[in-house]
Design an enzyme around this catalytic site. Structure first.
Site, short mmCIF file in Angstrom:
data_model
loop_
_atom_site.label_atom_id
_atom_site.label_comp_id
_atom_site.label_asym_id
_atom_site.label_seq_id
_atom_site.Cartn_x
_atom_site.Cartn_y
_atom_site.Cartn_z
N ASP A 68 -104.82 -19.40 58.17
CA ASP A 68 -103.48 -19.47 57.68
C ASP A 68 -103.56 -19.43 56.41
O ASP A 68 -104.60 -19.39 55.55
CB ASP A 68 -103.10 -21.03 58.04
N SER A 69 -102.28 -19.42 55.54
CA SER A 69 -102.27 -19.17 54.14
C SER A 69 -102.94 -20.28 53.37
O SER A 69 -103.15 -20.48 52.26
CB SER A 69 -100.91 -18.95 53.74
N CYS A 77 -100.59 -18.73 60.79
CA CYS A 77 -99.55 -18.60 59.77
C CYS A 77 -98.50 -17.68 60.11
O CYS A 77 -98.58 -16.56 60.60
CB CYS A 77 -100.05 -17.87 58.45
N GLU A 136 -95.31 -30.14 51.32
CA GLU A 136 -96.52 -30.31 50.55
C GLU A 136 -96.50 -31.39 49.53
O GLU A 136 -97.36 -31.99 49.15
CB GLU A 136 -96.91 -29.08 49.91
N CYS A 196 -92.00 -21.68 60.80
CA CYS A 196 -93.13 -21.72 59.73
C CYS A 196 -93.99 -22.95 60.12
O CYS A 196 -93.55 -23.89 60.60
CB CYS A 196 -92.35 -22.17 58.53
N THR A 197 -95.11 -22.87 59.61
CA THR A 197 -96.22 -24.00 59.89
C THR A 197 -95.74 -25.50 59.53
O THR A 197 -95.93 -26.30 59.91
CB THR A 197 -97.38 -23.82 59.22
N HIS A 198 -94.88 -25.57 58.35
CA HIS A 198 -94.71 -26.77 57.87
C HIS A 198 -93.45 -27.51 58.25
O HIS A 198 -93.10 -28.51 58.30
CB HIS A 198 -94.42 -26.55 56.21
N GLY A 253 -95.28 -16.54 51.85
CA GLY A 253 -94.00 -16.78 52.03
C GLY A 253 -93.13 -15.71 51.31
O GLY A 253 -91.91 -15.23 51.75
N1 DGL Z 1 -98.15 -20.92 56.38
C1 DGL Z 1 -96.90 -20.38 55.91
C2 DGL Z 1 -96.06 -19.98 57.19
O1 DGL Z 1 -96.15 -20.49 58.19
C3 DGL Z 1 -96.13 -21.20 55.11
C4 DGL Z 1 -96.52 -21.34 53.74
C5 DGL Z 1 -96.67 -19.90 52.76
O2 DGL Z 1 -95.65 -19.57 52.46
O3 DGL Z 1 -98.00 -19.44 52.81
O4 DGL Z 1 -95.16 -19.32 57.15
#
Ligand code: DGL
Length: 277
Positions: A9-10, A72, A151, A183-185, A42
């Site tokens: 993931d990022s 991600c 976050e 999105c992961t979050h 993103g």
């Molecule tokens: N992990 C990214 C996603 O799921 C979100 C965070 C980022 O922008 O790197 O798109």
């Protein structure tokens, strides 16, 4: 087969995906790489995201993973195809499993998708949904403030509700009955998101659908671990301690040691030659 499953993931967000997979598959070993030095992905271009994703996959490949999960959403949306062409190991993303679920549960055929700017402008969810059923109507919107809110640990409260309403109310006017949290979050904001829609809209969490896909793929390839309990190793490209502390909120479990590596130095190693076509 006791080789680990790799995820990247990022940053920390992909821990929401690992959490779901682990819940279902405790006997597997895992390697998680969070590219914390280069997060967020993103708002970046396809070219940059693809370059990072290739390096991240090379790193996981060097650890001899049996399967790689692009946790991600942004990386999966922008570069999964390139990764699948470049690497011979099985690689899966979070987009297709979520699209399949959304297409299955929608009654009206009106599906909303939210994600980062890069994910939404890639049109990857829309393409995946339309390839399942070309009659589906897809309404997408980027919600760039959601990632920093999560976050910061702002999951509830007036500010979160206001931001959620601002982003999501327009989707209501399109009559969606299903929303992909692309999105992961975003699963951490499920309560705030549900407050905008009430029970009119069903939320699809791609992490849960990906976990089912991983299970099915392991069985299909006959590469499941036979162990009762596996272990998980964590790698990041910056700030291991920060990752450990913040990550526990996303992961819902304690995170042990976290090792720092440098994915771009990796790109110049022998692994690159191995994957270069
Ligand atoms: N992990 C990214 C996603 O799921 C979100 C965070 C980022 O922008 O790197 O798109």
């Amino acid at each position: 087969m006791n080789k680990p499953i790799g995820l990247f993931d990022s940053g920390i967000g992909g821990l929401t995906v690992l959490k779901e997979i682990l819940q279902d598959l405790e006997g597997e070993n895992y390697v998680y790489f969070g590219d914390t030095a280069r997060v967020p992905y993103g708002g970046k271009s396809k070219e940059t995201i693809t370059r990072f994703s290739i390096q991240n996959t090379q790193f996981l490949q060097s650890l001899d993973v049996k399967l790689c999960v692009v946790a991600c959403h942004t990386a999966a949306a922008l570069s999964l195809k390139e990764l699948q062409e470049k690497f011979s190991m099985p690689l899966i993303g979070v987009i297709e499993p979520a699209a399949r679920k959304a297409a299955e549960v929608t009654k009206k055929g009106h599906i909303g998708v939210i994600g980062t700017k890069a994910t939404i402008s890639s049109g990857a969810f829309e393409a995946a949904l339309k390839s399942i059923d070309s009659n589906l109507k897809v309404f997408s919107t980027a919600c760039p403030l959601f990632v920093p809110l999560v976050e910061e640990g702002w999951l509830e409260g007036d500010v979160v509700d206001e931001v959620a309403r601002k982003y999501l109310e327009p989707l209501l006017s399109f009559g969606i009955d299903t929303l992909i949290l692309g999105c992961t979050h975003y699963p951490l904001l499920s309560d705030a998101i549900s407050r905008v829609f009430g029970d009119r809209v069903r939320l699809v969490n791609p992490a849960q659908e990906t976990a089912l896909e991983v299970r099915a793929l392991l069985a299909r390839l006959n590469i499941e671990s036979k162990a009762a309990k596996g272990d998980t190793r964590f790698y990041v490209s910056d700030e291991p301690e920060h990752f450990r502390q913040m990550g526990e909120r996303f992961f819902g479990r304690a995170i042990g040691s976290v090792v720092k590596i440098s994915p771009d130095s990796f790109a110049s190693s022998a692994t690159e030659k191995a994957v270069a076509k």
